[in-house]
Design an enzyme around this catalytic site. Structure first.
Site, PDB file in Angstrom:
ATOM      1  N   LYS A  36      -2.713   1.446 -12.036  1.00  0.00           N
ATOM      2  CA  LYS A  36      -1.604   2.163 -11.436  1.00  0.00           C
ATOM      3  C   LYS A  36      -0.303   1.364 -11.416  1.00  0.00           C
ATOM      4  O   LYS A  36       0.743   1.860 -11.834  1.00  0.00           O
ATOM      5  CB  LYS A  36      -1.990   2.544 -10.009  1.00  0.00           C
ATOM      6  CG  LYS A  36      -0.912   3.242  -9.253  1.00  0.00           C
ATOM      7  CD  LYS A  36      -1.279   3.317  -7.801  1.00  0.00           C
ATOM      8  CE  LYS A  36      -1.178   1.928  -7.160  1.00  0.00           C
ATOM      9  NZ  LYS A  36      -1.278   1.986  -5.709  1.00  0.00           N
ATOM     10  N   THR A  37      -0.405   0.149 -10.927  1.00  0.00           N
ATOM     11  CA  THR A  37       0.808  -0.663 -10.807  1.00  0.00           C
ATOM     12  C   THR A  37       1.454  -0.877 -12.172  1.00  0.00           C
ATOM     13  O   THR A  37       2.673  -0.831 -12.317  1.00  0.00           O
ATOM     14  CB  THR A  37       0.486  -2.027 -10.170  1.00  0.00           C
ATOM     15  OG1 THR A  37      -0.296  -1.795  -9.011  1.00  0.00           O
ATOM     16  CG2 THR A  37       1.748  -2.751  -9.781  1.00  0.00           C
ATOM     17  N   ASP A 231       4.951   5.393  -4.600  1.00  0.00           N
ATOM     18  CA  ASP A 231       3.620   4.820  -4.739  1.00  0.00           C
ATOM     19  C   ASP A 231       2.746   5.285  -3.568  1.00  0.00           C
ATOM     20  O   ASP A 231       3.260   5.582  -2.497  1.00  0.00           O
ATOM     21  CB  ASP A 231       3.764   3.289  -4.720  1.00  0.00           C
ATOM     22  CG  ASP A 231       2.464   2.595  -5.070  1.00  0.00           C
ATOM     23  OD1 ASP A 231       1.591   3.231  -5.677  1.00  0.00           O
ATOM     24  OD2 ASP A 231       2.331   1.409  -4.734  1.00  0.00           O
ATOM     25  N   GLU A 232       1.453   5.327  -3.772  1.00  0.00           N
ATOM     26  CA  GLU A 232       0.510   5.708  -2.706  1.00  0.00           C
ATOM     27  C   GLU A 232       0.927   7.018  -2.033  1.00  0.00           C
ATOM     28  O   GLU A 232       0.964   7.111  -0.799  1.00  0.00           O
ATOM     29  CB  GLU A 232       0.430   4.604  -1.635  1.00  0.00           C
ATOM     30  CG  GLU A 232       0.078   3.230  -2.164  1.00  0.00           C
ATOM     31  CD  GLU A 232      -1.404   3.023  -2.390  1.00  0.00           C
ATOM     32  OE1 GLU A 232      -2.152   4.026  -2.437  1.00  0.00           O
ATOM     33  OE2 GLU A 232      -1.803   1.864  -2.542  1.00  0.00           O
ATOM     34  N   GLN A 262      -8.436   8.292  -2.075  1.00  0.00           N
ATOM     35  CA  GLN A 262      -8.236   7.042  -1.338  1.00  0.00           C
ATOM     36  C   GLN A 262      -7.322   7.232  -0.139  1.00  0.00           C
ATOM     37  O   GLN A 262      -6.717   6.278   0.357  1.00  0.00           O
ATOM     38  CB  GLN A 262      -7.679   5.971  -2.268  1.00  0.00           C
ATOM     39  CG  GLN A 262      -8.685   5.540  -3.322  1.00  0.00           C
ATOM     40  CD  GLN A 262      -8.162   4.411  -4.184  1.00  0.00           C
ATOM     41  OE1 GLN A 262      -8.051   3.275  -3.731  1.00  0.00           O
ATOM     42  NE2 GLN A 262      -7.813   4.738  -5.413  1.00  0.00           N
ATOM     43  N   ARG A 612     -13.862  -1.299  -4.760  1.00  0.00           N
ATOM     44  CA  ARG A 612     -13.191  -2.600  -4.791  1.00  0.00           C
ATOM     45  C   ARG A 612     -13.920  -3.566  -5.721  1.00  0.00           C
ATOM     46  O   ARG A 612     -13.388  -4.584  -6.125  1.00  0.00           O
ATOM     47  CB  ARG A 612     -13.149  -3.251  -3.393  1.00  0.00           C
ATOM     48  CG  ARG A 612     -12.352  -2.546  -2.308  1.00  0.00           C
ATOM     49  CD  ARG A 612     -11.001  -2.148  -2.739  1.00  0.00           C
ATOM     50  NE  ARG A 612     -11.012  -0.784  -3.274  1.00  0.00           N
ATOM     51  CZ  ARG A 612     -10.041  -0.281  -4.018  1.00  0.00           C
ATOM     52  NH1 ARG A 612      -8.987  -0.996  -4.319  1.00  0.00           N
ATOM     53  NH2 ARG A 612     -10.111   0.953  -4.488  1.00  0.00           N
TER      54      ARG A 612
END
Length: 683
Positions: A36-37, A231-232, A262, A612
């Site tokens: 994503k980043t 973002d998010e 998430q 994770r």
DNA sequence: TCGCCCCTAATTTTT
DNA sequence: TTAGGGGCGA
């Protein structure tokens, strides 16, 4: 092909599509570990290099400073020489954007705020609410100030102002409660104005309000941004949603990135429907699903996919594992919490022997107190560990104290900070005196400082009280004067701490090691003021942002340690080996979430935990857990059966015989029957 | 006013 | 278990 297209080389087709998309709304569903980043930063890079967008016309909004910083770093690597960069894109949190904007334009609102307003954090806010309730003679026993504060926050996050509250909420909450919150909200807001203070929610709410005004300066500021990235996005609350929407107008060049699976912050106002309904908000939105997972081995991902498919409120999608097969998920049925902790020790040592670095291992838990037992065993077996995000630096009492002094010096109307330092270090100004002064201030509708500087406004003070108050005022005035001309902020703070005998007070109040820690924290703060490399003569710049930065651990040396953290704070991180402990009903899913039928968010939390891991996941549980001073008989988490058996590898451990404990625990009145079930807890 | 003791309640956390 | 708040006696 353009020469700038080198940016596209290391992207997969989906990522590339997201990066290349130019104008108009874009929704990027970015599953865990999907890069994503990279997509966000490359997209910014591509906008600049390929489309020739001026960097300062790009706005990237994140939730945490950490995410913003990371983006800045990655972007710096990305924007290679070539074009003169000039001003870069604005990358920051929603709140810092709001704060910056308000510092420039808040006076346009004409409500008495000026640019030096103080930003109150959650703790400050709770105090402010409590104080407000006292002024209104509302019992803080009958009504929990924390709860009232969170209701006010809830309203603010929905952009419901004090004047609209009653109408908006009528019928939705109990009439009596409505009445109380309505009164507190109004008065609290009036207080904030008087103190020239805002809470976090106001940074968003007032920004939205101000953006709605036709004022040319405001509009110019708003029009400065041409491309918006969020973002998010699954974590946005309503205020943030509206803010993003307004900033994107009228071109709607808005790219939102997030993963509904998430979304784990619903309890603090985040609204998953923002991401779920993006396509309805923007009918011509392009949707891109980043479904390729580069992080986890196949068994982990199959387990996670299977688990999350039980959620109903989600976009239907599945992560596709790109990595190889791996070991199955180990499930350990521990005898008790000690046995569980020893299992961790054993497995960690095994991994260590296989050459795994401790920094690649994480232990995740649902609630903080679960870390205690684990810490105890790790210490015993000499395994270095680090608790990720314990008490945050700026929330420490000593830091808040010193900051409160500095805030009062720069903004004496800040009643809340004044109240914090009123009698600390102790100077004989007790609760009674404070109460009396506050009552005068309240009666006259002015700040406490105003009353203090003119004590005649407050008739019924004893002469002793008056003397002490005058002494206090002189003290503060002395510091205010020192900040008028040229001065060295660091020296000022050092002198102040010395004059106040602040360290002596700490030594008096705490035992040696705790006092030493606290003093070191204050020294650290002074170091930070120094580092902030202030413009000559201004503490204000430092104070302006300090409330918005809670990243602690920047200055601590990170050795090779096992990370201990909650499932919530694990979001966005990755580790090779992940242990999730207390995989039990009542803990994960948490009892209270079950009671309030909020299972789906708990499942997402579990999903976040699993995803994770890069190499392997270990789940452990026990039906015999000692927590909160009691022993509970827990069942294994209901989520276990949502993971296919073939991905699991179960083991059991021994435990002590707890039947004998029954007699021992009978000495405690609370636990006369030995074990309890979570169901019985607080029943 | 201060300090100690007792009682209670106990997700999750960023800004 | 333990942290934090309120009550009460010195």
């Amino acid at each position: 092909m353009n020469s700038d297209d080198y940016l596209l080389e290391d992207l997969n087709p989906e990522q590339r599509k997201a990066v290349q998309h130019f104008q108009g709304p874009l929704l990027v569903l970015s599953g865990a570990g999907s890069g994503k980043t990279r997509v966000i930063t490359y997209r910014i890079g591509y906008l600049v290099h390929h489309h020739g967008v001026a960097p300062d016309r790009i706005l990237g909004l994140t939730f945490t400073n950490k995410a913003a910083d990371e983006m800045k770093e990655r972007l710096a690597e990305l924007l290679p020489p070539g074009k003169p960069q000039g001003r870069g894109p604005w990358l920051g949190t929603f709140h810092s954007l709001g704060a910056n904007f308000l510092r420039e334009y808040v006076q346009v609102l004409d409500r008495g705020y000026n640019r030096y307003f103080t930003i109150y954090d959650q703790g400050d806010q709770k105090k402010a609410v409590k104080q407000t309730m006292k002024e209104l003679d509302i019992s803080t026993e009958e009504f929990n100030p924390g709860m009232i504060a969170s209701m006010i926050n809830g309203a603010k996050n929905e952009l419901i102002g004090p004047d609209e509250y009653r109408d908006e909420k009528a019928g939705k909450i109990d009439d009596y409660m409505l009445e109380i919150v309505d009164r507190v909200y109004r008065k609290y807001q009036a207080n904030l104005r008087e103190w020239n203070g805002t809470d976090f929610a106001d940074l968003l709410r007032l920004t939205v309000e101000l953006l709605g005004l036709e004022e040319p300066g405001v509009q110019r500021w708003k029009d400065r941004f041409e491309f918006l990235l969020v973002d998010e996005y699954q974590d946005t609350n309503h205020a943030q949603y509206v803010l993003a929407r307004e900033l994107a107008r009228p071109e709607d060049n808005v790219c939102v990135v997030g993963d509904d699976d998430q979304a784990i912050f619903g309890w603090r106002g985040a609204d998953v429907s923002n991401i779920l309904e993006f396509e309805e908000d923007y009918p011509d939105a392009v949707v891109i699903n980043l479904s390729k997972n580069y992080r986890s081995r196949k068994p982990i991902l199959r387990a996670a996919n299977s688990l999350i498919s039980n959620n109903r409120l989600r976009k239907s999608k599945e992560m596709e594992p790109l990595r190889d097969e791996g070991e199955s998920i180990m499930v350990y049925h521990a005898g008790d919490e000690t046995d569980e902790a020893d299992f961790l020790v054993q497995e960690i040592n095994r991994l260590r022997r296989d050459g795994v670095r401790l920094g690649e291992i994480a232990i995740l838990y649902r609630v903080n107190p679960l870390s205690r037992k684990i810490e105890e065993r790790l210490v015993k077996h000499n395994i270095p560990y680090e608790i990720v995000r314990g008490t945050r630096f700026y929330e420490r009492k000593e830091i808040k104290d010193v900051l409160a002094y500095l805030r009062v010096i720069t903004n004496p109307d800040d009643d809340l900070s004044l109240s914090r330092i009123f009698n600390y270090p102790r100077r004989g100004l007790g609760a009674k005196t404070e109460e009396r002064v506050q009552a005068c201030a309240d009666a006259q509708g002015v700040s406490t400082w105003e009353v203090l500087t003119d004590l005649e406004k407050c008739p019924d003070l004893t002469s002793r009280q008056e003397n002490q108050l005058e002494e206090f005022v002189d003290l503060i005035r002395g510091y205010i004067e020192k900040t008028q001309g040229d001065y060295d902020p660091v020296q000022l703070v050092r002198d102040m701490i010395f004059d106040l005998e602040y360290f002596e007070q700490l030594e008096n109040d705490y035992d040696v090691s705790s006092a030493e820690d606290r003093k070191n924290n204050v020294r650290e703060l002074i170091g930070q003021i120094q580092e902030a490399d202030l413009e000559k003569g201004s503490l204000r710049e430092f104070l302006e942002d300090v409330a918005l930065e809670s990243d602690v651990d920047e200055f601590e040396d990170k050795g090779d340690r096992v990370s201990l953290l909650t499932l919530h704070s694990a979001k966005g991180l990755e580790f090779k080996y992940v242990f999730i402990v207390a995989f039990e009903d009542g803990i994960l899913p948490h009892r209270r979430s079950v009671e309030e039928s909020r299972i789906e968010e708990e499942r997402r939390l579990c999903y976040v935990g699993l995803t994770r891991a890069k190499e392997r996941v270990f789940l452990s549980y026990t039906d015999n857990r000692f927590l909160y001073g009691q022993r509970f008989g827990n069942l294994v988490s209901r989520f276990l059966k949502e993971i296919p058996d073939e991905e699991l590898n179960s083991r059991s451990g021994g435990g002590r015989d707890y039947s004998s404990l029954r007699s021992r625990s009978s000495s405690s009145k609370k636990v006369s029957t030995g074990k309890k079930n979570w169901k019985d807890f607080l029943a």
